[in-house]
Design an enzyme around this catalytic site. Structure first.
Site, short mmCIF file in Angstrom:
data_model
loop_
_atom_site.label_atom_id
_atom_site.label_comp_id
_atom_site.label_asym_id
_atom_site.label_seq_id
_atom_site.Cartn_x
_atom_site.Cartn_y
_atom_site.Cartn_z
N CYS A 1 0.89 -1.17 0.00
CA CYS A 1 0.00 0.00 0.00
C CYS A 1 0.92 1.21 0.00
O CYS A 1 1.52 1.53 1.02
CB CYS A 1 -0.91 0.01 1.23
SG CYS A 1 -1.86 1.53 1.38
N CYS B 1 -0.71 4.34 2.24
CA CYS B 1 -0.83 4.27 3.71
C CYS B 1 -0.37 2.88 4.16
O CYS B 1 0.82 2.58 4.04
CB CYS B 1 -2.22 4.65 4.20
SG CYS B 1 -3.64 3.95 3.32
N SER B 2 -1.27 2.03 4.66
CA SER B 2 -0.80 0.74 5.17
C SER B 2 -1.91 -0.32 5.05
O SER B 2 -2.01 -1.20 5.89
CB SER B 2 -0.37 0.88 6.63
OG SER B 2 -1.42 1.45 7.40
N CYS B 3 -2.73 -0.24 3.99
CA CYS B 3 -3.84 -1.16 3.81
C CYS B 3 -3.36 -2.61 3.77
O CYS B 3 -2.37 -2.92 3.10
CB CYS B 3 -4.59 -0.81 2.53
SG CYS B 3 -5.28 0.85 2.58
#
Lengths: 204, 225
Positions: A108, A111-113
């Protein structure tokens, strides 16, 4: 809503991060907006109940059961939900299969999906600037840093999780695993093999 | 045209050293607390996931870069709470009003946590927007990468994939549009596609001409070729 406020409210809290968290927790608890026992419950969930063991069970089942594998690749969300794996950050699941011709890897960049119900909370490296920046541009160098070298004629497909779709990699079943039970197979499935930065363990 | 969080393809970050799979889920106790306070506050229902992402992205580039991961979360949460009227600046200073909060009835209770996390928050919605592209069709992403509704607003088209040619791999259904939903402009659901781009379309020196990057992109980010 203003989107560039240079006088950010967070600067009013203590700068040291552990104290900043504590201050906010204290303020919200005092106002009856959060229940510290609920926080303990959330932490227990992601520390002890939900983690890569869930994804490993899905992968092992897909290795053992061709019909399950087919259904998983066609529409993963209801299939993993049937096993009890649904919820926050796993509402729309897609499973992508590694083959000798194509290796899949998930990132991702924005962000940090990450698919929480199947893999839990992402590890630090997945959230690092280095992985987010480099995985899309130089996936093979990144893989080499994980100790993974692919054959030259295997193409790499990197999935950048830019929406609410969450991806799980179905790694190739290792050789020499005929006759293993689903539990024994699941023990070979590493977390990183389901992100695509690792490979399953080889049975000893 | 976008923000500091949009780092896909950036040079200069160097090698990294992956932790062992046996390392604890939370490296520090406060990381766990930061995650839990953020999730529990979200259940007060005063913002959506797109608003919360945009708030983290609006940290100043200096803060975004120097903050560790959960520092971004906790600082973003403080900003969300004040900007959405849940707390005041005086509350953060420790000089706010005492007493029960009007939203206290919405507090997430310990016994509701499992059900609340299991329920999730799907982003798929019915939509009247017609599906314009079919599987295999060649498309081009918008350029520049930017929110077309709010200047400087939230968008999920990374700058590295702007103005790039790709092909439709999969239709995911119709999903909430973050560019609208992050700004109180409604969910505006529209078709969402997985779009595959050859590495040579994105990078000056791709590692291998056969490699691809796939992004999930909303229809309004795409133009027909």
């Amino acid at each position: 809503m203003p989107h560039d406020n240079h006088d950010h409210p967070h600067a009013l809290l203590p700068p040291e991060p552990a104290l900043r968290v504590k201050a906010l927790e204290t303020i919200l608890t005092r106002k009856g907006l959060i229940d510290p026992a609920a926080l303990d419950e959330i932490i227990d969930t992601y520390q002890n109940k939900i983690g890569p063991q869930n994804g490993a069970r899905v992968v092992a089942k897909a290795w053992a059961d061709p019909e399950f594998r087919q259904a998983l690749l066609e529409d993963a969300t209801p299939v993993v939900a049937d096993l009890g794996y649904y919820g926050r950050q796993g509402e729309h699941m897609v499973v992508v299969e590694n083959t000798p011709e194509q290796h899949n890897m998930v990132v991702c960049t924005l962000c940090s999906c990450y698919p929480w119900p199947l893999l839990g909370i992402p590890p630090g490296w997945y959230k690092s600037d280095s992985y987010r920046a480099r995985a899309v541009r130089e996936p093979r160098k990144v893989l080499a840093e994980f100790g993974v070298t692919l054959p030259k004629d295997t193409s790499v497909r990197v999935w950048d999780s830019t929406a609410e779709i969450r991806y799980l990699v179905l790694p190739m079943r290792p050789d020499g695993t005929d006759g293993l039970s689903e539990d024994e197979l699941a023990a070979l499935v590493s977390r990183d093999s389901m992100i695509g930065t690792g490979l399953p363990k080889v049975p000893s | 045209m976008t923000r500091v969080h949009d780092m896909g393809g950036r040079f200069g970050d160097g090698a990294f050293h992956p932790e062992s799979e046996d390392d604890p889920v939370f490296a520090e106790d406060w990381h766990a607390r930061a995650l839990a306070v953020t999730l529990a506050s979200g259940f007060l229902g005063q913002w959506n996931i797109d608003v919360s992402r945009h708030t983290r992205e609006r940290l100043s580039p200096k803060d975004y870069t120097r903050f560790s991961y959960y520092e971004k979360w906790i600082s973003g949460l403080a900003d969300l709470l004040v900007e959405n009227g849940v707390l005041t600046r005086d509350d953060l200073r420790g000089t706010g009003e005492e007493g029960r909060h009007p939203l206290a009835d919405r507090m997430l209770k310990a016994e509701s946590v499992a059900a609340a996390l299991a329920k999730g928050g799907p982003a798929e919605r019915p939509s009247n927007v017609p599906v314009n592209f079919e599987i295999g069709q060649e498309v081009c992403t918008a350029r520049p990468a930017a929110n077309r509704l709010v200047d400087g607003g939230h968008t999920r088209l990374p700058i590295y994939a702007t103005g790039a040619k790709g092909r439709i791999l999969k239709l995911h259904g119709t999903h909430v549009l973050p560019d609208s939903n992050a700004h109180g402009l409604g969910e505006a659901p529209e078709p969402l596609y997985a779009v595959a781009f050859p590495a040579s379309e994105l990078w000056a020196a791709p590692e291998n001409p056969k490699d691809e990057v796939v992004l999930d992109l909303w229809q309004s980010y795409l133009e027909p070729l």
